[in-house]
Design a protein around this motif. Sequence first.
Motif, PDB file in Angstrom:
ATOM      1  N   PRO A 451      -5.658 -23.490  23.056  1.00 13.39           N
ATOM      2  CA  PRO A 451      -5.338 -24.561  22.095  1.00 13.39           C
ATOM      3  C   PRO A 451      -3.925 -24.462  21.509  1.00 13.39           C
ATOM      4  CG  PRO A 451      -7.398 -23.435  21.504  1.00 13.39           C
ATOM      5  CD  PRO A 451      -6.744 -22.626  22.570  1.00 13.39           C
ATOM      6  N   PHE A 452      -3.189 -23.407  21.852  1.00 15.23           N
ATOM      7  CA  PHE A 452      -1.871 -23.202  21.242  1.00 15.23           C
ATOM      8  C   PHE A 452      -0.748 -23.636  22.170  1.00 15.23           C
ATOM      9  CE2 PHE A 452      -4.968 -19.895  20.144  1.00 15.23           C
ATOM     10  CZ  PHE A 452      -5.241 -20.315  18.855  1.00 15.23           C
ATOM     11  N   THR A 453      -1.138 -24.160  23.321  1.00 16.97           N
ATOM     12  CA  THR A 453      -0.160 -24.584  24.323  1.00 16.97           C
ATOM     13  C   THR A 453       0.436 -25.933  23.948  1.00 16.97           C
ATOM     14  OG1 THR A 453      -1.314 -23.390  26.053  1.00 16.97           O
ATOM     15  CG2 THR A 453       0.083 -25.222  26.752  1.00 16.97           C
ATOM     16  N   SER A 454       1.749 -26.026  24.103  1.00 14.63           N
ATOM     17  CA  SER A 454       2.455 -27.246  23.725  1.00 14.63           C
ATOM     18  C   SER A 454       2.416 -28.270  24.847  1.00 14.63           C
ATOM     19  CB  SER A 454       3.912 -26.886  23.414  1.00 14.63           C
ATOM     20  OG  SER A 454       4.623 -28.044  23.056  1.00 14.63           O
ATOM     21  N   PRO A 455       2.151 -29.541  24.494  1.00 11.84           N
ATOM     22  CA  PRO A 455       2.346 -30.594  25.494  1.00 11.84           C
ATOM     23  C   PRO A 455       3.833 -30.688  25.831  1.00 11.84           C
ATOM     24  CG  PRO A 455       1.752 -31.526  23.346  1.00 11.84           C
ATOM     25  CD  PRO A 455       1.750 -30.036  23.190  1.00 11.84           C
ATOM     26  N   LYS A 456       4.146 -31.191  27.008  1.00  9.63           N
ATOM     27  CA  LYS A 456       5.551 -31.481  27.307  1.00  9.63           C
ATOM     28  C   LYS A 456       6.042 -32.533  26.317  1.00  9.63           C
ATOM     29  CE  LYS A 456       6.138 -30.504  32.186  1.00  9.63           C
ATOM     30  NZ  LYS A 456       7.378 -29.712  32.058  1.00  9.63           N
ATOM     31  N   PRO A 457       7.242 -32.337  25.765  1.00  7.52           N
ATOM     32  CA  PRO A 457       7.732 -33.292  24.755  1.00  7.52           C
ATOM     33  C   PRO A 457       7.657 -34.726  25.253  1.00  7.52           C
ATOM     34  CG  PRO A 457       9.210 -31.411  24.914  1.00  7.52           C
ATOM     35  CD  PRO A 457       8.173 -31.223  25.984  1.00  7.52           C
ATOM     36  N   GLU A 458       7.967 -34.950  26.550  1.00  9.61           N
ATOM     37  CA  GLU A 458       7.980 -36.325  27.064  1.00  9.61           C
ATOM     38  C   GLU A 458       6.569 -36.884  27.206  1.00  9.61           C
ATOM     39  OE1 GLU A 458       9.152 -33.585  28.536  1.00  9.61           O
ATOM     40  OE2 GLU A 458       8.997 -33.663  30.741  1.00  9.61           O
ATOM     41  N   ASP A 459       5.541 -36.023  27.094  1.00 13.88           N
ATOM     42  CA  ASP A 459       4.164 -36.501  27.241  1.00 13.88           C
ATOM     43  C   ASP A 459       3.429 -36.605  25.905  1.00 13.88           C
ATOM     44  OD1 ASP A 459       4.736 -36.493  29.900  1.00 13.88           O
ATOM     45  OD2 ASP A 459       3.227 -35.015  30.493  1.00 13.88           O
ATOM     46  N   ILE A 460       4.118 -36.286  24.817  1.00  9.02           N
ATOM     47  CA  ILE A 460       3.425 -36.241  23.520  1.00  9.02           C
ATOM     48  C   ILE A 460       2.826 -37.606  23.175  1.00  9.02           C
ATOM     49  CG2 ILE A 460       3.851 -36.102  21.021  1.00  9.02           C
ATOM     50  CD1 ILE A 460       5.156 -33.500  21.398  1.00  9.02           C
ATOM     51  N   GLY A 461       3.529 -38.691  23.558  1.00 13.79           N
ATOM     52  CA  GLY A 461       3.007 -40.024  23.289  1.00 13.79           C
ATOM     53  C   GLY A 461       1.641 -40.256  23.925  1.00 13.79           C
ATOM     54  N   LEU A 462       1.405 -39.624  25.070  1.00 11.76           N
ATOM     55  CA  LEU A 462       0.146 -39.799  25.786  1.00 11.76           C
ATOM     56  C   LEU A 462      -1.042 -39.202  25.040  1.00 11.76           C
ATOM     57  CD1 LEU A 462       1.425 -38.910  29.398  1.00 11.76           C
ATOM     58  CD2 LEU A 462       0.696 -41.174  28.606  1.00 11.76           C
TER      59      LEU A 462
END
Lengths: 588, 588
Positions: A451-462
């Motif tokens: 649960p501590f893994t970051s989404p790719k910044p470009e995918d945060i909107g998804l």
Amino acid sequence: MLRTHTCGELSLEHVNQEVVLSGWVQRIRDKGGMIWLDLRDRYGLTQLLFEEGKTAANVLETARSLGREFVISAKGQVIERLSKNDKIPTGAIEIRVSEISILNPAKLPPFLIEDETDGGDDIRMKYRYLDLRRNPVRANLQLRHQVARHTRAFLDELNFIEVETPVLIKSTPEGARDFVVPSRMNPGEFYALPQSPQTFKQLLMVAGFDRYYQIVKCFRDEDLRADRQPEFTQIDCEMSFVTQEDVLNTFEGMIRHLFNKVKGIDLPEVPRMTYADAMRFYGSDKPDIRFEMKFTELKGEDADLTSGKSFGVFDDAELVVGVCAPGCASYTRKQMDELTDWVKRPQIGAKGLVYVRYNADGTIKSSVDKFYTEEELKKWVEAFDAKPGDLILILSGNADKARKQLNELRLEMGSRLGLRNPDDYRVLWVLDFPLLEYGEEENRWFAMHHPFTSPKPEDIGLLDTDLGKVRANAYDMVINGVEVGGGSVRIFEKELQQQMFGILGFSPEEAQAQFGFLMNAFEFGAPPHAGIAFGFDRLCSLFGGVDSIRDFIAFPKNNSGRDVMIDSPSTISDAQLTELSINVRQQN
Amino acid sequence: MLRTHTCGELSLEHVNQEVVLSGWVQRIRDKGGMIWLDLRDRYGLTQLLFEEGKTAANVLETARSLGREFVISAKGQVIERLSKNDKIPTGAIEIRVSEISILNPAKLPPFLIEDETDGGDDIRMKYRYLDLRRNPVRANLQLRHQVARHTRAFLDELNFIEVETPVLIKSTPEGARDFVVPSRMNPGEFYALPQSPQTFKQLLMVAGFDRYYQIVKCFRDEDLRADRQPEFTQIDCEMSFVTQEDVLNTFEGMIRHLFNKVKGIDLPEVPRMTYADAMRFYGSDKPDIRFEMKFTELKGEDADLTSGKSFGVFDDAELVVGVCAPGCASYTRKQMDELTDWVKRPQIGAKGLVYVRYNADGTIKSSVDKFYTEEELKKWVEAFDAKPGDLILILSGNADKARKQLNELRLEMGSRLGLRNPDDYRVLWVLDFPLLEYGEEENRWFAMHHPFTSPKPEDIGLLDTDLGKVRANAYDMVINGVEVGGGSVRIFEKELQQQMFGILGFSPEEAQAQFGFLMNAFEFGAPPHAGIAFGFDRLCSLFGGVDSIRDFIAFPKNNSGRDVMIDSPSTISDAQLTELSINVRQQN
């Protein structure tokens, strides 16, 4: 003085010296008034010589009373051997013994203490201390020590600090099952043993430690398979103010350092593959790239060379996908039947296997000749870029399932073709894992990494629109088809972490109760950070060229989580239970 | 790119370079249109400069919005400082900032992140990740890393192999309380966490590993004092085919290596003292030999300078014993009263304190002038080898109690006289410990070290006649009055080990059930072996010159065994309890 030298160091330069050696009796030959005894310790073997007429009678008598694995100490003179043994470093000398003492006798061991033993798994587990006497097993643990040593040397050099994190921590609902420890001082409460030091290493980043590592025991109470242990060891690492690229470069450096120091191998640059490509071309997130045999899709997103020819199996399939096995066109009918049975086994689960022989003479023969013309099959052969003599093996059906099945078949063919040499090492980064995966049974999303893994910044909107499409800055290191390490860029903002827990089905209160300490920490100036953890047991077994991690653990547990040597776990006393404020439930 | 350099490495040689730094805002001064910002990371501090008119308005605005502990990244040019700061390595330069970004804002920390903080213990434990940001605390853990590093380097060099032993082992009745772990797969059964890897390292010797070490977590479920933790770390070592002398020499070498590498101190040869002498001359098995003040007995086995003078206290005493405090004859009456109250405190428990002032002018004045003539007191002064100006402090009563009390008083006087400088290191071996001690309450014998310790060969006969007199080949390393390590030559014969368990009250069946695996192993060729274990946390705290081990543990627990940062231990779910086949007992 119990020894002046070890059993591995004497040579011609010591001739005429008086020495004392101690060790175990490996073997004795008593012939024509001469006794030769191989004395063994960790460092090697040395031959002891006793000779009627020259050796004192009482020494001879003692020598004749010895059995295998007796522990003895012997004093004598180093002499040159008449017939030298080139196979061992001490083979040019032997010891003419003048004094001998039995330090401890030995019962006959239940199996041979030789490189090749006659003992089965169970008896060797029970007498693990005897199995550990065998050179190959001891060598595994010496290798393990070397891997640890060189790991530390590399990371120390890069300013990483090894920090010990606690073993008695807090049980968390996410991930695998925890082992728990009742607290006597806090009745009704429990510690948990860490599945990894994840939150602690992140807190060390918040604390400004910048570069952390630890070679550390972790614990998972999962049902065990041959290659899993309830306690296992990780090389656990974390870095601040870094991007994914920095982490990949640093630990590519580490693995290259280890291969160089431990195996004497200079690795080439480590190739990278996206998760999407790994799944598409290998049907696995840990492809074995020691050999090619990439998947070719005859029917899929970008191609359809199979539909509309009245072959219902392919017409109904979401995906028709195959591999090209080089030089296998000559497989007999019997071999093909056997291979078809192999893919139909419940472990694989394919419904059938379609093949196309691209014969050495250029003709094409397939198991679906009824449905497809030679012209059409030729297009298949071209799609596979097959050479005359190759065999194309094709599976079909649900895309995910077909890929998984074909992955197994590809690996099997690789093995049969001798393309998976354990001494050939191919390292690979797999990147851009999905952030989440959907649990059909549980009907909710799970973190694919944690649960501590970051989404790719470009995918945060998804995150608000299409959870299944969100990719993570997560990466695995794969060697020869085995995942040896994995990690991710972490979330370091409280809001995003809260959102993530929400997606995973935590209420805000639950999230705060379980992970409040971490989210609170993020409010006090958390740096961007990322990390990785390597399975240390697995890494050692790879370096050792052996499949099972158990051989690289000094005192492993069996598949029921038992240590059969010490007979653990075991019952404890009522007094202990009372002190701990717990009862054992009666079994029905 | 989040940084090109750390905050600790820029100097005049970098002037004019464009750099990117990341870190935490340590402090900001905003004065006369200039802003100076100290940026901090693990490696140091670097000054950032913003200047009205020269720095872009938006950058200035961001700089003015920053607070303490904000995490920022700044780009700029290295320039020479007008007023240099000699106290820090980067004090000759500063960065004229052209770009700045806030990576993460920070709430105001609950205490000052400075070398001297205003936070109390409790709040610093709760926000341990903030306390770890402070230089002295981080330095402790960096020191710990160095001690571990140099320990491994030394032992690796000597052919020791680090072997990981299991954490999930078997509960044993001897020794301290075990932490236990319920086994889900084996309902009603429990693992225990190791109090030490003792039996495993002995099995490694039986396995022929010859030289083993491990820096390893151990666990004891004991009521905690300030300097104890439920989980602690040991440097655990074992050697085969060695005598006590070999072990002492090897680990004297190790401690000398550590002092040299970590502290830059070349230790002299480590003196040795028997347990009997330690108790007689210091009233402690861990004497602080940074200062003399050895005990002198006025009445005891070899002397009686006190009896028959109508002083009932001394006449009834088994032992009259004292120390000579140099230069303290000038203590005032008030000081003497205070010292008397000090020894009468319940923690010490003396009934009273007799003193003799040997004044600078040669006169003698004591608190027992009523009973003893100046002539008699002169003999006391001679016995103590006192110099004019010294103060003799005398306790009496039961021999064991009087020695214990005088040990406390001696240490207190040493502290008051400034003779216990933490930067002055005196290492000592204490040898020849008793094998057994009698538990009056339990009415049985206990192993003083542990049940695997060998009696001295010359004392083995006493096992049948006088258990209290049997000495062990056991040894402790003591530094500045603190036991940092201890070990022993081990029993390696099955019969002697069985006899030992019998003495400790085990029935043969109990001994076999608990330790059968070890005694069985001894039948298959066990070599003579011996070992030692060092308290790693304690050793680090000594090197750091600090009393509490807690300061050298990244995430310590409090005196109730709680981690107040993560709030552990905690309750677990009913589902977990059910899976583990246990219930929590209702508290009355």
